[in-house]
Design a protein around this motif. Structure first.
Motif, PDB file in Angstrom:
ATOM      1  N   HIS A 283       0.804  -1.376   0.015  1.00  0.00           N
ATOM      2  CA  HIS A 283      -0.201   0.147  -0.019  1.00  0.00           C
ATOM      3  C   HIS A 283       0.903   1.449   0.029  1.00  0.00           C
ATOM      4  O   HIS A 283       0.560   2.229  -0.772  1.00  0.00           O
ATOM      5  CB  HIS A 283      -0.852  -0.058   1.173  1.00  0.00           C
ATOM      6  N   LYS A 284       2.042   1.213   0.822  1.00  0.00           N
ATOM      7  CA  LYS A 284       3.010   2.347   1.043  1.00  0.00           C
ATOM      8  C   LYS A 284       3.359   2.701  -0.744  1.00  0.00           C
ATOM      9  O   LYS A 284       3.669   3.636  -0.993  1.00  0.00           O
ATOM     10  CB  LYS A 284       3.933   2.087   2.112  1.00  0.00           C
ATOM     11  N   LEU A 285       3.847   1.594  -1.153  1.00  0.00           N
ATOM     12  CA  LEU A 285       4.648   1.575  -2.559  1.00  0.00           C
ATOM     13  C   LEU A 285       3.526   2.309  -3.534  1.00  0.00           C
ATOM     14  O   LEU A 285       3.949   3.061  -4.185  1.00  0.00           O
ATOM     15  CB  LEU A 285       5.178   0.076  -3.048  1.00  0.00           C
TER      16      LEU A 285
ATOM     17  N   GLU B 158       4.240  14.826 -10.930  1.00  0.00           N
ATOM     18  CA  GLU B 158       4.615  15.236 -12.304  1.00  0.00           C
ATOM     19  C   GLU B 158       3.559  15.683 -12.966  1.00  0.00           C
ATOM     20  O   GLU B 158       3.618  16.473 -13.906  1.00  0.00           O
ATOM     21  CB  GLU B 158       5.115  13.650 -12.947  1.00  0.00           C
ATOM     22  N   ARG B 159       2.123  15.297 -12.902  1.00  0.00           N
ATOM     23  CA  ARG B 159       1.113  15.740 -13.664  1.00  0.00           C
ATOM     24  C   ARG B 159       1.018  17.340 -13.333  1.00  0.00           C
ATOM     25  O   ARG B 159       0.833  18.082 -14.234  1.00  0.00           O
ATOM     26  CB  ARG B 159      -0.130  14.957 -13.102  1.00  0.00           C
ATOM     27  N   LYS B 160       1.055  17.755 -12.073  1.00  0.00           N
ATOM     28  CA  LYS B 160       0.968  18.913 -11.677  1.00  0.00           C
ATOM     29  C   LYS B 160       1.891  19.804 -12.089  1.00  0.00           C
ATOM     30  O   LYS B 160       1.918  21.002 -12.387  1.00  0.00           O
ATOM     31  CB  LYS B 160       0.878  19.169 -10.276  1.00  0.00           C
ATOM     32  N   LYS B 161       3.221  19.448 -12.386  1.00  0.00           N
ATOM     33  CA  LYS B 161       4.114  20.056 -12.672  1.00  0.00           C
ATOM     34  C   LYS B 161       4.060  20.453 -14.407  1.00  0.00           C
ATOM     35  O   LYS B 161       4.146  21.584 -14.711  1.00  0.00           O
ATOM     36  CB  LYS B 161       5.517  19.306 -12.499  1.00  0.00           C
ATOM     37  N   ARG B 162       3.670  19.379 -15.130  1.00  0.00           N
ATOM     38  CA  ARG B 162       3.514  19.618 -16.344  1.00  0.00           C
ATOM     39  C   ARG B 162       2.055  20.691 -16.756  1.00  0.00           C
ATOM     40  O   ARG B 162       2.209  21.583 -17.295  1.00  0.00           O
ATOM     41  CB  ARG B 162       2.992  18.347 -17.116  1.00  0.00           C
TER      42      ARG B 162
ATOM     43  N   LYS C  52       3.989   5.979  -5.314  1.00  0.00           N
ATOM     44  CA  LYS C  52       3.959   5.901  -6.962  1.00  0.00           C
ATOM     45  C   LYS C  52       2.796   6.684  -7.123  1.00  0.00           C
ATOM     46  O   LYS C  52       3.055   7.637  -8.213  1.00  0.00           O
ATOM     47  CB  LYS C  52       3.677   4.530  -7.319  1.00  0.00           C
ATOM     48  N   MET C  53       1.872   6.964  -6.803  1.00  0.00           N
ATOM     49  CA  MET C  53       0.633   7.753  -7.049  1.00  0.00           C
ATOM     50  C   MET C  53       0.969   9.159  -6.811  1.00  0.00           C
ATOM     51  O   MET C  53       0.799  10.076  -7.520  1.00  0.00           O
ATOM     52  CB  MET C  53      -0.736   7.417  -6.484  1.00  0.00           C
TER      53      MET C  53
END
Length: 184
Positions: A41-43, A54-58, A47-48
């Motif tokens: 669950h932590k992994l 990355e999505r917000k940075k784009r 990852k999410m």
């Protein structure tokens, strides 16, 4: 048959004690139940989070102006909460609208002034082989010329005379550069 009944009852007792011990350990530490599932669950969560970053940075790169407005709105709302409190009021809403507009206009004016400045070439074409101190001096000189010219007229392009014609003699061949050239 009698011996198999005994072994069966021993198995039942052993199984019962194992369950009781597991239950006690879970009561002491409820997360000990499924460490492997917890790690998975932590992994997945990490990852999410990384994908969201990355999505917000784009998004911020593509929507630069909207991002600046969102940041500004956040700062204005935070200041309004300090001045007027957390409750909504007509005076607070009016102040937020006026302050947002005022700060947005100030930002646009600053960006407009920044765009009016003349961008100078970084390598000066044929003069790229000059020593660094000469390039720095020429760069500073052209920036001052461009700044004074931008103030005097609205021209975006500045005619630059040849670099050699404006460099002082001491900048053309300083003592340390002359020594290095003659030593080679």
């Amino acid at each position: 048959m009698f011996s198999s009944a005994r072994s069966f009852s021993k198995q039942v007792l052993n199984h019962r004690t194992q369950i009781q011990q597991q239950t006690k350990s879970q009561l002491r530490n409820p997360r000990a139940k499924d460490n492997r599932a917890d790690d998975e669950h932590k992994l997945v969560t990490e990852k999410m989070r990384q994908e969201n970053r990355e999505r917000k940075k784009r998004w911020r790169e593509v929507n630069e102006e909207r991002n600046k407005d969102n940041d500004l709105r956040c700062r204005v709302n935070k200041r309004a909460n300090q001045l007027y409190g957390a409750k909504a009021s007509p005076a607070k809403e009016k102040w937020i609208g006026e302050e947002f507009e005022r700060r947005q206009q100030k930002r646009h004016e600053k960006e407009r002034r920044r765009q009016q400045q003349v961008d100078l070439p970084s390598d000066f074409g044929e003069y790229a082989a000059l020593p660094p101190h000469q390039v720095r001096a020429a760069n500073d000189f052209w920036r001052s010329v461009a700044a004074s010219n931008a103030l005097e007229s609205d021209a975006r392009c500045v005619q630059l005379p040849p670099l050699r014609s404006v460099l002082p003699d001491e900048l053309r061949q300083p003592a340390e550069y002359t020594r290095n050239v003659t030593a080679q």
